[in-house]
Write an enzyme that holds these catalytic residues in place. Structure first.
Site, short mmCIF file in Angstrom:
data_model
loop_
_atom_site.label_atom_id
_atom_site.label_comp_id
_atom_site.label_asym_id
_atom_site.label_seq_id
_atom_site.Cartn_x
_atom_site.Cartn_y
_atom_site.Cartn_z
CE LYS A 141 -1.79 1.48 4.12
NZ LYS A 141 -1.43 2.88 4.45
CG ASN A 142 2.19 2.65 3.54
OD1 ASN A 142 1.05 3.01 3.24
ND2 ASN A 142 2.55 2.33 4.77
NE ARG A 176 0.16 10.42 9.61
CZ ARG A 176 -0.28 9.21 9.28
NH1 ARG A 176 -1.14 8.59 10.04
NH2 ARG A 176 0.14 8.60 8.20
NE ARG A 178 -7.37 4.54 5.39
CZ ARG A 178 -6.77 5.52 6.06
NH1 ARG A 178 -7.27 5.93 7.20
NH2 ARG A 178 -5.69 6.08 5.59
CB ILE A 219 6.85 6.11 14.57
CG1 ILE A 219 8.07 5.19 14.49
CG2 ILE A 219 6.63 6.86 13.27
CD1 ILE A 219 9.36 5.82 14.09
CG ASP A 233 2.91 0.94 9.50
OD1 ASP A 233 2.41 1.76 10.30
OD2 ASP A 233 3.25 1.25 8.35
CB CYS A 275 -4.12 10.99 12.01
SG CYS A 275 -3.91 9.26 11.68
N1 EPU Z 1 6.61 14.20 11.14
C1 EPU Z 1 6.92 15.49 11.52
N2 EPU Z 1 7.04 16.43 10.54
C2 EPU Z 1 6.85 16.15 9.22
C3 EPU Z 1 6.55 14.83 8.85
C4 EPU Z 1 6.42 13.87 9.83
O1 EPU Z 1 7.08 15.78 12.72
O2 EPU Z 1 6.98 17.06 8.38
C5 EPU Z 1 6.43 13.19 12.19
C6 EPU Z 1 5.02 12.59 12.17
O3 EPU Z 1 4.10 13.39 12.88
C7 EPU Z 1 5.26 11.24 12.82
C8 EPU Z 1 6.68 10.88 12.37
O4 EPU Z 1 7.29 12.10 11.93
O5 EPU Z 1 5.21 11.34 14.21
C9 EPU Z 1 6.77 9.87 11.25
O6 EPU Z 1 6.00 10.32 10.16
P1 EPU Z 1 6.29 9.86 8.67
O7 EPU Z 1 6.27 11.07 7.82
O8 EPU Z 1 7.49 8.98 8.62
O9 EPU Z 1 5.03 8.94 8.39
P2 EPU Z 1 3.98 9.08 7.21
O10 EPU Z 1 4.66 9.33 5.93
O11 EPU Z 1 2.90 9.98 7.65
C10 EPU Z 1 4.13 6.55 6.57
C11 EPU Z 1 3.15 5.43 6.38
C12 EPU Z 1 2.61 4.99 7.72
C13 EPU Z 1 3.79 4.54 8.58
C14 EPU Z 1 4.82 5.68 8.70
C15 EPU Z 1 6.06 5.28 9.47
C16 EPU Z 1 2.25 5.89 4.21
C17 EPU Z 1 1.07 6.25 3.41
N3 EPU Z 1 2.07 5.87 5.53
O12 EPU Z 1 3.40 7.60 7.19
O13 EPU Z 1 1.77 3.86 7.46
O14 EPU Z 1 3.32 4.17 9.85
O15 EPU Z 1 5.21 6.11 7.38
O16 EPU Z 1 6.68 4.20 8.86
O17 EPU Z 1 3.30 5.60 3.68
C18 EPU Z 1 -0.09 2.45 7.73
O18 EPU Z 1 0.20 1.93 6.66
O19 EPU Z 1 -0.97 1.96 8.49
C19 EPU Z 1 0.62 3.66 8.15
C20 EPU Z 1 0.17 4.45 9.12
#
Ligand code: EPU
Length: 441
Positions: free
Chosen positions: A43-44, A143, A421, A351, A329, A138
């Site tokens: 998915k990701n 997020r 999802r 995380i 995850d 969320c």
């Molecule tokens: N964060 C910040 N600032 C930013 C971006 C992120 O502080 O500008 C923080 C977030 O708030 C969070 C942490 O950094 O606490 C990690 O966030 P990250 O950006 O790595 O996660 P994401 O891109 O929002 C993706 C996956 C998630 C998975 C995380 C961590 C997708 C669509 N989602 O989320 O997947 O848990 O990386 O590996 O790729 C799931 O599939 O169920 C899922 C939640």
């Protein structure tokens, strides 16, 4: 597969007649699950790669696309912005973004999908202009998008806020830059990388995410003609190119989180499951812990087998970290397994700040888990009890399904719109390895 299927909110889905109904899984647990499950595409990886098609006008065929609601929503977002999106119902989608001219993302769809902010980088690369709703809160935590925006600024973008909760990112001309992410972010790495591929000159991104899905996105962009090196390390070097091209096929990598969920089902039910068409390299840290929990793990080039062993052993500490650390995850599923161990384990979630949102439901099934100073203290119990439980998010939802599969008696898991999802037809997959599970309205 239809691409406009209505998507549920707050645990409800729209039936064919437009009425609301709460669907749930009825699970008669306590049976060891045995057999083989073929891994779906990740998915990701699928979501950002679909978004990245915006950067390459023309037709791209993506194979190994999971039939899950997040993917359908991303398809619909692209379609509403002017792309042609055609799912074949057999795991492939053809996306043609030749006529995609819209720079404003559709609010109602984008708010359903956290990953949809990832289209910002692609829109910027294509049009130099993007207007995307700010992601809301969320159920698993804040997020934040500060690093996405700072990363865009390093490429010469100007950020503004528009009425209606939209953030606007504009650049007359994207130019290469240098940005060091203060903390590792999967989404921010993907987004800034997408914006940088068509920027003029060289971009250096440091402290980037190394998740396999980030690597898959970089590989896809390179297949479109981008010049990205360093994927899988902490530093990306991106030499901007004039344009990307389409007219090719690409296969998405296997879903490591889905794989890990099904393997945990073998361990928690004392069964024996092989996940085929997967990649053990993606799951090293997780598999080490499963081995430490006393489970027999066998791997080959493209399969992983877990034979469930009793007793399930405590594993000391698990701390979730960016890849290659223990994946957040798979935290809920693994904690659920450890709730049936014969000792105490400690699980720290680093995380997301609200990812213990399912513990109360697990306690209702008899688990002995307490949160002390941000760490879950999991004292193993000898059995879980059946109960009606509500899934609060995708992974917590699959963890509750695992608990129900292990518990003696009949449990009901609702909140399926979350599970759907990220997991394709979860009830069919578990039924194929011997689970007594059915979906009912
Ligand atoms: N964060 C910040 N600032 C930013 C971006 C992120 O502080 O500008 C923080 C977030 O708030 C969070 C942490 O950094 O606490 C990690 O966030 P990250 O950006 O790595 O996660 P994401 O891109 O929002 C993706 C996956 C998630 C998975 C995380 C961590 C997708 C669509 N989602 O989320 O997947 O848990 O990386 O590996 O790729 C799931 O599939 O169920 C899922 C939640």
């Amino acid at each position: 597969m239809t691409i406009c299927e209505p998507v549920c909110e707050s645990g409800q889905s729209l039936n064919e007649n437009g009425g609301n109904e709460v669907t749930r899984l009825i699970i008669n647990g306590g049976k060891p699950l045995r057999g083989e499950i073929a891994a779906n595409g990740a998915k990701n990886a699928a979501l950002p790669i679909m978004a990245a098609c915006i950067l390459a006008p023309g037709k791209v065929k993506l194979n190994r696309i999971p039939d899950i609601s997040d993917v359908r929503i991303m398809g619909e977002i692209l379609r509403q912005m002017g792309a042609e999106v055609c799912f074949d119902g057999k795991g492939s989608v053809v996306i043609d973004t030749t006529n995609l001219s819209e720079t404003k993302a559709p609010y109602r769809l984008v708010k359903k999908l956290n990953a949809s902010f990832d289209i910002t980088g692609a829109l910027l690369g294509r049009h130099g202009d993007a207007s995307v709703p700010l992601p809301g809160g969320c159920v698993i935590g804040t997020r934040a998008i500060d690093m996405h925006l700072e990363g865009f600024k390093s490429l010469g973008c100007v950020i503004g806020q528009e009425p209606g909760g939209f953030v606007s990112v504009k650049a007359n001309k994207l130019s290469g830059g240098r940005y060091h992410f203060a903390k590792t972010s999967v989404g921010a790495t993907k987004n800034v990388m997408m914006a940088a591929v068509l920027a003029k000159g060289k971009t250096i991104l440091e402290n980037v995410a190394r998740e396999p899905e980030v690597v898959d996105l970089a590989d896809f962009l390179n297949a479109c003609g981008a010049n990205i090196t360093g994927q899988g390390t902490t530093k990306l070097e991106i030499h901007g190119v004039k344009e990307l091209h389409a007219d090719f096929e690409y296969s998405i990598i296997p879903d490591r989180i889905e794989t890990g969920t099904y393997l945990t089902a073998a361990a928690i039910t004392g069964g024996d499951i092989t996940v085929s068409g997967t990649n053990p390299e993606f799951l090293k840290t997780f598999l080490r812990k499963i081995g430490k929990a006393g489970q027999k793990v066998t791997t080959g080039n493209d399969f992983i087998r877990v034979e469930g062993m009793k007793p399930i052993l405590p594993v000391g500490a698990i701390i979730t970290e960016p890849h290659p650390g223990f994946p957040t995850d798979l935290q809920p599923q693994t904690l659920t397994l450890l709730s049936l161990s014969n000792g105490t384990s400690y699980v720290r979630e680093k995380i997301f700040d609200m990812r213990f949102n399912y513990i109360n439901e697990l306690r209702r099934m008899g688990a002995n888990v307490e949160i002390e100073g941000g760490t879950a203290v999991v004292r193993g119990v000898s059995r879980l009890l059946s109960a009606p439980v509500d899934a609060p998010d995708i992974r917590a939802g699959s963890a509750l399904v695992l608990a129900a599969l292990a518990a003696e008696g009949v449990s009901e898991v609702s909140g399926l719109c979350y599970i759907d999802r990220g997991y394709e037809k979860i009830e069919d997959r578990f039924a194929s390895v011997g689970a007594d599970i059915r979906r009912v309205p």
